[in-house]
Scaffold this motif. Structure first.
Motif, mmCIF file in Angstrom:
data_model
loop_
_atom_site.group_PDB
_atom_site.id
_atom_site.type_symbol
_atom_site.label_atom_id
_atom_site.label_comp_id
_atom_site.label_asym_id
_atom_site.label_seq_id
_atom_site.Cartn_x
_atom_site.Cartn_y
_atom_site.Cartn_z
ATOM 1 N N GLN A 13 24.340 6.615 -6.842
ATOM 2 C CA GLN A 13 23.667 6.162 -8.065
ATOM 3 C C GLN A 13 22.388 5.396 -7.775
ATOM 4 N N TYR A 14 22.234 4.928 -6.546
ATOM 5 C CA TYR A 14 21.038 4.164 -6.181
ATOM 6 C C TYR A 14 20.165 4.869 -5.137
ATOM 7 N N TYR A 15 20.699 5.913 -4.531
ATOM 8 C CA TYR A 15 19.947 6.580 -3.466
ATOM 9 C C TYR A 15 18.591 7.106 -3.954
ATOM 10 N N GLY A 16 18.485 7.438 -5.227
ATOM 11 C CA GLY A 16 17.242 7.971 -5.776
ATOM 12 C C GLY A 16 16.040 7.053 -5.629
ATOM 13 N N TYR A 17 16.264 5.768 -5.408
ATOM 14 C CA TYR A 17 15.137 4.866 -5.171
ATOM 15 C C TYR A 17 14.289 5.328 -3.984
ATOM 16 N N TYR A 18 14.934 5.942 -3.005
ATOM 17 C CA TYR A 18 14.201 6.349 -1.803
ATOM 18 C C TYR A 18 13.319 7.574 -2.035
ATOM 19 N N ALA A 19 13.528 8.270 -3.138
ATOM 20 C CA ALA A 19 12.758 9.488 -3.400
ATOM 21 C C ALA A 19 11.488 9.236 -4.201
ATOM 22 N N GLN A 20 11.298 8.003 -4.706
ATOM 23 C CA GLN A 20 10.145 7.753 -5.569
ATOM 24 C C GLN A 20 8.845 7.893 -4.787
ATOM 25 N N GLN A 21 7.909 8.597 -5.383
ATOM 26 C CA GLN A 21 6.619 8.857 -4.742
ATOM 27 C C GLN A 21 5.749 7.604 -4.705
ATOM 28 N N GLN A 22 5.869 6.772 -5.730
ATOM 29 C CA GLN A 22 5.060 5.564 -5.794
ATOM 30 C C GLN A 22 5.730 4.554 -6.710
ATOM 31 N N PHE A 23 5.231 3.326 -6.638
ATOM 32 C CA PHE A 23 5.723 2.247 -7.482
ATOM 33 C C PHE A 23 4.515 1.523 -8.054
ATOM 34 N N VAL A 24 4.491 1.403 -9.366
ATOM 35 C CA VAL A 24 3.404 0.689 -10.043
ATOM 36 C C VAL A 24 3.879 -0.719 -10.351
ATOM 37 N N PHE A 25 3.180 -1.707 -9.806
ATOM 38 C CA PHE A 25 3.527 -3.114 -10.016
ATOM 39 C C PHE A 25 2.259 -3.843 -10.441
ATOM 40 N N GLY A 26 2.214 -4.256 -11.707
ATOM 41 C CA GLY A 26 0.996 -4.864 -12.233
ATOM 42 C C GLY A 26 -0.148 -3.874 -12.142
ATOM 43 N N ASN A 27 -1.227 -4.259 -11.489
ATOM 44 C CA ASN A 27 -2.359 -3.346 -11.320
ATOM 45 C C ASN A 27 -2.340 -2.648 -9.961
ATOM 46 N N GLN A 28 -1.216 -2.765 -9.238
ATOM 47 C CA GLN A 28 -1.090 -2.102 -7.939
ATOM 48 C C GLN A 28 -0.339 -0.783 -8.083
ATOM 49 N N VAL A 29 -0.847 0.259 -7.455
ATOM 50 C CA VAL A 29 -0.146 1.529 -7.340
ATOM 51 C C VAL A 29 0.214 1.692 -5.872
ATOM 52 N N LEU A 30 1.498 1.631 -5.576
ATOM 53 C CA LEU A 30 1.977 1.568 -4.197
ATOM 54 C C LEU A 30 2.604 2.907 -3.811
ATOM 55 N N PRO A 31 1.902 3.729 -3.028
ATOM 56 C CA PRO A 31 2.481 5.006 -2.607
ATOM 57 C C PRO A 31 3.570 4.803 -1.569
ATOM 58 N N ASN A 32 4.518 5.711 -1.544
ATOM 59 C CA ASN A 32 5.596 5.642 -0.564
ATOM 60 C C ASN A 32 5.046 5.961 0.817
ATOM 61 N N ASN A 90 6.630 7.181 3.199
ATOM 62 C CA ASN A 90 7.274 8.383 3.730
ATOM 63 C C ASN A 90 6.492 9.610 3.271
ATOM 64 N N HIS A 91 5.572 10.071 4.097
ATOM 65 C CA HIS A 91 4.708 11.195 3.743
ATOM 66 C C HIS A 91 5.485 12.497 3.571
ATOM 67 N N LEU A 92 6.647 12.622 4.203
ATOM 68 C CA LEU A 92 7.413 13.859 4.088
ATOM 69 C C LEU A 92 7.906 14.101 2.670
ATOM 70 N N LEU A 93 7.990 13.053 1.861
ATOM 71 C CA LEU A 93 8.350 13.242 0.456
ATOM 72 C C LEU A 93 7.343 14.140 -0.252
#
Length: 309
Positions: free
Chosen positions: A180-199, A201-204
């Motif tokens: 139920q939580y493993y999907g966190y590892y598949a996210q391509q990026q995370f938007v936090f405030g004005n930051q866009v944080l790419p994963n 893990n380039h293999l994604l």
């Protein structure tokens, strides 16, 4: 001072070709996720420094606490002065600022935030030291016989060690115990405030079927990656520790996973081949990324561009 008449392009000396397998920090392990069948192993039980793959253990405990109802995804995590002082890679919150557990998890899975790793550890156990003792205890219970953790983020410490096999065991347990939580590892990026944080893990983004898990880098550890992929209903987990560059590490993990899936497909046709039969010795791995290594506990140093003077 007179200007140079002609710009001078700074070139590195040609690098000699070297085999990945000759790298002193290198270790690798590939196995089927559900059965544990080993498809490939090289120096798999030799202790190495984990770098930010450490955070897979950190998040295993976070997921455990969530599943037990001890914390919730919308709980607020406060960043302490100690957490804020951690070296990059970091989210950069100041002492006293907060974020949710959900945001904290996402920052670890993408940005590999060292500051938020400590904040989560303190939120759960009261201190990073107490949390690290819990990490080691849980690792032993999972069967990670050759691992010890003394911090929750993977920043350099000679006492913090693991093996390629142990990281496989941890990755397998994460997928098995917390789907139920493993999907966190598949996210391509995370938007936090004005930051866009790419994963990191380039293999994604480059290899179909890859849905995790975690990269890492320090000078002492080299480039590390635990990756998992699904093809034709079968899941493999590959772990590479001690790669000499991000490019070499990613290429090697992709080759190991592809060879593993080829072996499984061949079996269905009645053929018997081994992963090692399908691997070619890499060529020149001393690429320019080696010029820019910096200890950051995670992620990907930026290649320095050639400049003119």
């Amino acid at each position: 001072m007179a200007a140079l008449a002609h710009p001078v392009l700074l070139e590195a000396e040609p690098a000699a070709a070297t085999s990945l397998y000759a790298q002193p920090k290198y270790a690798a392990f590939v196995a089927v996720a559900d059965t544990g069948e080993i498809l490939y192993s090289r120096q798999a039980d030799t202790q190495r420094f984990p770098a930010s793959i450490t955070k897979v253990m950190t998040l295993y405990i976070v997921f455990e606490q969530l599943a037990a109802g001890n914390i919730r995804l919308d709980d607020r995590v406060t960043v302490s002065k100690f957490a804020a002082s951690q070296r990059p890679s970091k989210l950069g919150l100041k002492a006293g600022e907060t974020l949710t557990v959900d945001q904290a998890i996402r920052s670890l899975a993408t940005k590999s935030a060292n500051d938020i790793s400590v904040a989560l550890a303190e939120h759960i156990s009261g201190s990073a030291d107490a949390f690290s003792r819990l990490m080691t205890k849980r690792a032993k219970e999972l069967g990670m016989a050759n691992s010890r953790f003394v911090n929750p983020n993977g920043l350099p410490d000679s006492r913090q060690v693991t093996t390629a096999r142990d990281i496989y065991i941890l990755s397998q347990a994460t997928i098995r115990d917390f789907p139920q939580y493993y999907g966190y590892y598949a996210q391509q990026q995370f938007v936090f405030g004005n930051q866009v944080l790419p994963n990191h893990n380039h293999l994604l983004r480059t290899m179909p079927g890859v849905d995790g898990i975690k990269t890492g880098f320090t000078n002492a550890a080299g480039f590390t990656l635990a990756a998992s992929a699904v093809r034709d209903g079968r899941r493999l987990i590959a772990v590479v520790l001690g790669g000499p560059s991000r490019v070499a590490r990613d290429s090697n993990v992709e080759s190991l996973l592809s060879a593993g899936f080829t072996v499984l497909a061949a079996r269905n046709r009645g053929s018997q081949i081994q992963v090692a039969d399908l691997l070619a010795e890499p060529g020149d791995l001393n690429d320019r990324l080696l010029e820019t290594l910096v200890e950051q506990g995670s992620g990907e140093p930026r290649a320095r561009k050639l400049t003119s003077r």
